[in-house]
Design an enzyme around this catalytic site. Structure first.
Site, short mmCIF file in Angstrom:
data_model
loop_
_atom_site.label_atom_id
_atom_site.label_comp_id
_atom_site.label_asym_id
_atom_site.label_seq_id
_atom_site.Cartn_x
_atom_site.Cartn_y
_atom_site.Cartn_z
N TYR A 55 4.04 -41.66 -0.39
CA TYR A 55 2.94 -42.09 -1.24
C TYR A 55 3.45 -43.00 -2.37
O TYR A 55 4.18 -42.55 -3.25
CB TYR A 55 2.20 -40.90 -1.83
CG TYR A 55 1.63 -39.94 -0.81
CD1 TYR A 55 1.39 -40.34 0.50
CD2 TYR A 55 1.32 -38.64 -1.16
CE1 TYR A 55 0.85 -39.46 1.43
CE2 TYR A 55 0.79 -37.75 -0.24
CZ TYR A 55 0.56 -38.17 1.06
OH TYR A 55 0.05 -37.29 1.97
N SER A 204 -8.12 -34.95 3.69
CA SER A 204 -9.34 -35.75 3.83
C SER A 204 -10.56 -34.88 4.10
O SER A 204 -11.35 -35.15 5.01
CB SER A 204 -9.17 -36.81 4.94
OG SER A 204 -8.16 -37.72 4.61
#
Length: 340
Positions: A55, A204
């Protein structure tokens, strides 16, 4: 915040996915905004913070480490290796590399950026299909024995791969995508996790913003937003998917919650070994998400919800063909073709 178990740790039933503070959805927020959100999450009862070497090519771990180091005893820290950034002539490139030496290097880099001596939950971010998963997990088990990692996890894998890995070292958690519009874990993974005592961590969980009922024009997405390359967000597919939202909005109204809270509450009601980790860049959205822990859903509403949004009513695949080749999760197409 209600508590749930992941490996040896008791954590809040809703965690925080930190990715969007540095990665994936266009221009990330300023560092001071990321700091504010992380501290607000801690104050709001979040005790599972999830990051990864990938990330922001390390920037997310650096942010999490700098901001949360003074509070290290108050939370469970999860990160991932086996998928990281590599410098090339064209710039940084993401590379899946599950070789033992690469996993050891990823872990050392993560420990340094996170400013900690130990990572509580360390995932194999992607199974490198060129390397037997047993070898990758064996290297991760060495990290446990060395005291650098406390528990192991896998991400974007199938139930069969989980069982192979679990035979080498106990797997505390599997992190796969799971939401109303991505139901693949229901094929085999949820049952496998229950059988093996692994927690299922749902990333998600609000369908990359779709189930928040806030994204209506995908053409306005930032040029670097990863959703631009996901089939469900292609204009024609997304227009079809938007047709599901009015009825979904009505169900949220019946439940007395917001659309985002409905998505998270549904996951919490599905099974006690599921922990969703929604991500956000805004404190008000964070507080809204955490409010889902108090939402109660009746069985009849759950059934109507699942009938409305599922693998048969959503248009488009979750990943592109290239991204699908990089993961190991079950798909409904393969499951149907197998005659299961």
């Amino acid at each position: 915040m209600p508590q749930r178990q992941v490996g040896p740790f008791q954590v809040g039933a809703i965690g925080l996915g930190c990715m969007s503070l540095s990665h994936a959805y266009g221009q990330p927020p300023a560092a001071e905004l990321g700091e504010r959100l992380l501290l607000a999450a801690l104050d709001g009862g979040v005790t599972l913070f999830d990051t990864a070497a990938l990330y922001g090519f390390g920037a997310n771990e650096t942010l999490v480490g700098r901001v949360l180091k003074p509070h290290r005893r108050r939370f469970t820290l999860a990160s991932k290796g086996g998928l990281a950034g590599v410098q090339t002539e064209e710039g940084m490139k993401r590379v899946i590399d599950g070789r033992p030496e690469s996993i050891r290097r990823n872990c050392e880099d993560s420990l340094r950026r996170l400013q900690t001596d130990v990572i509580d939950l360390y995932y194999l971010h992607r199974w490198d299909k060129r390397v037997p998963v047993e070898e990758s997990v064996g290297a991760m088990a060495d990290l446990v024995r060395a005291g650098k990692v406390r528990a192991l996890g896998l991400s974007e894998v199938s139930a069969a791969t989980l069982r192979r890995a679990h035979a080498v070292h106990p797997i505390a958690a599997v992190q796969n995508e799971y939401s109303l519009w991505t139901r693949n874990p229901e094929i085999a993974m949820l049952d496998a996790c229950r059988e093996l005592g692994a927690t299922f961590v749902a990333f998600s969980p609000v369908a990359r913003g779709f189930l928040c009922d806030a994204l209506h024009d995908v053409t306005a997405l930032d040029a670097k937003d990863i959703r631009r390359h996901m089939p469900r967000f292609a204009p024609a597919n997304y227009a079809a998917n938007l047709m599901l939202l009015p009825a979904y909005r009505d169900l949220a109204g019946e439940a007395g919650c917001t659309p985002a809270q409905l998505a998270l509450a549904w996951l919490l009601h599905k099974a006690p070994h599921i922990i969703p980790i929604p991500g956000t860049t805004r404190v008000d959205h964070l507080q809204e998400n955490l409010g889902a822990a108090g939402v109660k859903l009746q069985a009849a509403l759950m059934q109507r919800l699942e009938a409305l949004i599922n693998q048969n009513t959503v248009a488009g695949d979750r990943y592109s063909e290239q991204s699908n080749r990089e993961v190991d999760t079950e798909t409904f197409h393969e499951w149907r073709c197998s005659g299961s």
